[in-house]
Design a protein around this motif. Sequence first.
Motif, PDB file in Angstrom:
ATOM      1  N   UNK A 224     -44.444  43.247  18.202  1.00  0.00           N
ATOM      2  CA  UNK A 224     -44.255  42.059  19.032  1.00  0.00           C
ATOM      3  C   UNK A 224     -45.093  42.182  20.303  1.00  0.00           C
ATOM      4  N   UNK A 225     -45.484  41.039  20.856  1.00  0.00           N
ATOM      5  CA  UNK A 225     -46.289  41.024  22.078  1.00  0.00           C
ATOM      6  C   UNK A 225     -45.954  39.764  22.863  1.00  0.00           C
ATOM      7  N   UNK A 226     -44.762  39.742  23.496  1.00  0.00           N
ATOM      8  CA  UNK A 226     -44.320  38.543  24.194  1.00  0.00           C
ATOM      9  C   UNK A 226     -44.194  38.735  25.694  1.00  0.00           C
ATOM     10  N   UNK A 227     -44.636  39.879  26.212  1.00  0.00           N
ATOM     11  CA  UNK A 227     -44.698  40.103  27.650  1.00  0.00           C
ATOM     12  C   UNK A 227     -45.799  41.122  27.908  1.00  0.00           C
ATOM     13  N   UNK A 228     -46.001  41.475  29.187  1.00  0.00           N
ATOM     14  CA  UNK A 228     -47.107  42.367  29.504  1.00  0.00           C
ATOM     15  C   UNK A 228     -46.927  43.731  28.845  1.00  0.00           C
ATOM     16  N   UNK A 229     -45.711  44.300  28.923  1.00  0.00           N
ATOM     17  CA  UNK A 229     -45.493  45.648  28.393  1.00  0.00           C
ATOM     18  C   UNK A 229     -45.774  45.709  26.895  1.00  0.00           C
ATOM     19  N   UNK A 230     -45.187  44.801  26.135  1.00  0.00           N
ATOM     20  CA  UNK A 230     -45.370  44.841  24.677  1.00  0.00           C
ATOM     21  C   UNK A 230     -46.806  44.497  24.286  1.00  0.00           C
ATOM     22  N   UNK A 231     -47.465  43.624  25.053  1.00  0.00           N
ATOM     23  CA  UNK A 231     -48.859  43.300  24.765  1.00  0.00           C
ATOM     24  C   UNK A 231     -49.758  44.509  25.007  1.00  0.00           C
ATOM     25  N   UNK A 232     -49.514  45.221  26.096  1.00  0.00           N
ATOM     26  CA  UNK A 232     -50.274  46.443  26.355  1.00  0.00           C
ATOM     27  C   UNK A 232     -50.115  47.438  25.220  1.00  0.00           C
ATOM     28  N   UNK A 233     -48.891  47.603  24.756  1.00  0.00           N
ATOM     29  CA  UNK A 233     -48.617  48.580  23.708  1.00  0.00           C
ATOM     30  C   UNK A 233     -49.281  48.198  22.392  1.00  0.00           C
ATOM     31  N   UNK A 234     -49.385  46.904  22.124  1.00  0.00           N
ATOM     32  CA  UNK A 234     -50.027  46.459  20.880  1.00  0.00           C
ATOM     33  C   UNK A 234     -51.547  46.519  20.983  1.00  0.00           C
ATOM     34  N   UNK A 235     -52.072  46.360  22.201  1.00  0.00           N
ATOM     35  CA  UNK A 235     -53.524  46.299  22.377  1.00  0.00           C
ATOM     36  C   UNK A 235     -54.150  47.662  22.587  1.00  0.00           C
ATOM     37  N   UNK A 236     -53.340  48.694  22.798  1.00  0.00           N
ATOM     38  CA  UNK A 236     -53.911  49.985  23.179  1.00  0.00           C
ATOM     39  C   UNK A 236     -54.401  50.795  21.988  1.00  0.00           C
ATOM     40  N   UNK A 237     -55.436  51.559  22.237  1.00  0.00           N
ATOM     41  CA  UNK A 237     -55.859  52.583  21.279  1.00  0.00           C
ATOM     42  C   UNK A 237     -55.707  53.969  21.900  1.00  0.00           C
ATOM     43  N   UNK A 238     -54.912  54.009  22.976  1.00  0.00           N
ATOM     44  CA  UNK A 238     -54.615  55.247  23.701  1.00  0.00           C
ATOM     45  C   UNK A 238     -53.353  55.885  23.119  1.00  0.00           C
ATOM     46  N   UNK A 239     -53.245  57.210  23.111  1.00  0.00           N
ATOM     47  CA  UNK A 239     -52.002  57.841  22.650  1.00  0.00           C
ATOM     48  C   UNK A 239     -50.799  57.325  23.431  1.00  0.00           C
ATOM     49  N   UNK A 240     -49.665  57.207  22.728  1.00  0.00           N
ATOM     50  CA  UNK A 240     -48.436  56.666  23.313  1.00  0.00           C
ATOM     51  C   UNK A 240     -47.327  57.692  23.188  1.00  0.00           C
ATOM     52  N   UNK A 241     -46.554  57.852  24.270  1.00  0.00           N
ATOM     53  CA  UNK A 241     -45.372  58.708  24.280  1.00  0.00           C
ATOM     54  C   UNK A 241     -44.203  57.892  24.790  1.00  0.00           C
ATOM     55  N   UNK A 242     -43.030  58.067  24.185  1.00  0.00           N
ATOM     56  CA  UNK A 242     -41.844  57.355  24.636  1.00  0.00           C
ATOM     57  C   UNK A 242     -40.747  58.337  25.020  1.00  0.00           C
ATOM     58  N   UNK A 243     -39.953  57.936  26.020  1.00  0.00           N
ATOM     59  CA  UNK A 243     -38.767  58.697  26.430  1.00  0.00           C
ATOM     60  C   UNK A 243     -37.573  57.766  26.253  1.00  0.00           C
ATOM     61  N   UNK A 244     -36.954  57.769  25.062  1.00  0.00           N
ATOM     62  CA  UNK A 244     -35.876  56.814  24.779  1.00  0.00           C
ATOM     63  C   UNK A 244     -34.682  56.986  25.697  1.00  0.00           C
ATOM     64  N   UNK A 245     -33.982  55.876  25.953  1.00  0.00           N
ATOM     65  CA  UNK A 245     -32.756  55.894  26.743  1.00  0.00           C
ATOM     66  C   UNK A 245     -31.930  54.677  26.362  1.00  0.00           C
ATOM     67  N   UNK A 246     -30.695  54.928  25.919  1.00  0.00           N
ATOM     68  CA  UNK A 246     -29.815  53.832  25.523  1.00  0.00           C
ATOM     69  C   UNK A 246     -28.421  54.381  25.240  1.00  0.00           C
ATOM     70  N   UNK A 247     -27.486  53.486  24.994  1.00  0.00           N
ATOM     71  CA  UNK A 247     -26.130  53.874  24.605  1.00  0.00           C
ATOM     72  C   UNK A 247     -26.165  54.683  23.312  1.00  0.00           C
ATOM     73  N   UNK A 248     -25.245  55.637  23.183  1.00  0.00           N
ATOM     74  CA  UNK A 248     -25.253  56.528  22.025  1.00  0.00           C
ATOM     75  C   UNK A 248     -25.135  55.765  20.703  1.00  0.00           C
ATOM     76  N   UNK A 249     -24.327  54.711  20.675  1.00  0.00           N
ATOM     77  CA  UNK A 249     -24.183  53.947  19.428  1.00  0.00           C
ATOM     78  C   UNK A 249     -25.468  53.182  19.106  1.00  0.00           C
ATOM     79  N   UNK A 250     -26.139  52.709  20.155  1.00  0.00           N
ATOM     80  CA  UNK A 250     -27.424  52.052  19.937  1.00  0.00           C
ATOM     81  C   UNK A 250     -28.449  53.041  19.397  1.00  0.00           C
TER      82      UNK A 250
END
Length: 397
Positions: free
Chosen positions: A101-127
């Motif tokens: 998806x690419x419906x805001x700046x963050x998601x558009x950047x992530x879809x357009x990049x050819x740079x390595x990506x790292x994520x640090x997840x954070x959410x409720x345990x059930x999620x």
Amino acid sequence: MLADKRILLIVGGGIAAYKTPDLIRKLRAAGAAVTPVMTRAAGEFVAPLALAAVAGEKVHDQLFDLTSEAEMGHIQLSRSADLVLVAPATADLMAKMAQGHADDLASTLLLATDTPVMIAPAMNVRMWWHPATQRNLATLRADGVSVVGPDEGDMACGEYGAGRMSEPAAVVAAIEAHFADGPLRGRHVVVTSGPTHEPIDPVRYIANRSSGAQGTAIARALVALGAEVTFVSGPASVAPPAGVRLVQVETAAQMMQAVQAALPADAAIFAAAVADWRVASASGSKIKKKAGALPVLEFAENPDILATVSQMGAGRPALVVGFAAETDDVVAHATAKRQRKGCDWILANDVSPATGIMGGTDNAVVLISDAGAEEWPRMAKDAVAERLAQRVADALV
């Protein structure tokens, strides 16, 4: 270690966004330049001015910035960095990344990049444990996205479990490992460590004397060679290493579940001292002492994690390494264990009381493989770990 590295930091809309100013400070202290990007929801948890102040750069939060977009600013942002870091990576952001998806700046950047990506997840345990999130996580891993965390602990919502964003120091360590020019860069390794505690009742449990020191040292050595490490630890007496995805468990059944959730992986190293048995029906209340009457405990066999992963067929790690803690006939028993379990290597060690190895600082192992039994000299557990990590790297190249 991060001198001259440019990090594009995408801040998701979760309570863990409060950690991002400290994360930026630590990244800059390590030599990196940080360009912050915020989702709309992130602004509810941390002020853009605060991020701009610690980063020393403008915060970007609008896709349709006319000046920037006349120059295709979102494309330039997405490709000018050495690493795109998403922290915190919410369930929503992970879903957008996995589905493209690419419906805001963050998601558009992530879809357009050819740079390595790292994520640090954070959410409720059930999620975090929801099947949809785990499917998205598997998709992102398959797409080459690196993952650090999440950790276990108390959450702002009042629950406890996996879902806390890794602390800034651990995220920085993972980034340093990412840029390390090591032979395991881009490889995912699962490491188990520590003892397991099998409850008898709410106050008593069955355990062993493992400190978790050897497994911790192995994880640390793998990170130093550039590996992405999922570290599944029982109740160890040593602190977990930095730069890993930490999953803390108590019982063998929980460790089995955590290992299965961490796969796929290029290698799995099972250094934990997993209890062979558990009480079949642990009491929900404390068993009271009665004069002249001893409690009768019925035991059940715990899941065999090493054998399960070694024999899983499709999706099996390319290299599966087990440990055999023995008190007599060490090589013979460990060789038989390797054949029985189906793993590639076994590291056998003598843990009889006279050796002081169980819970100590040194180890003396014998590496058993198809090539036979290779005896290593007694050395510090850190040195054993470094030697094993290099062997893993050699095997995976």
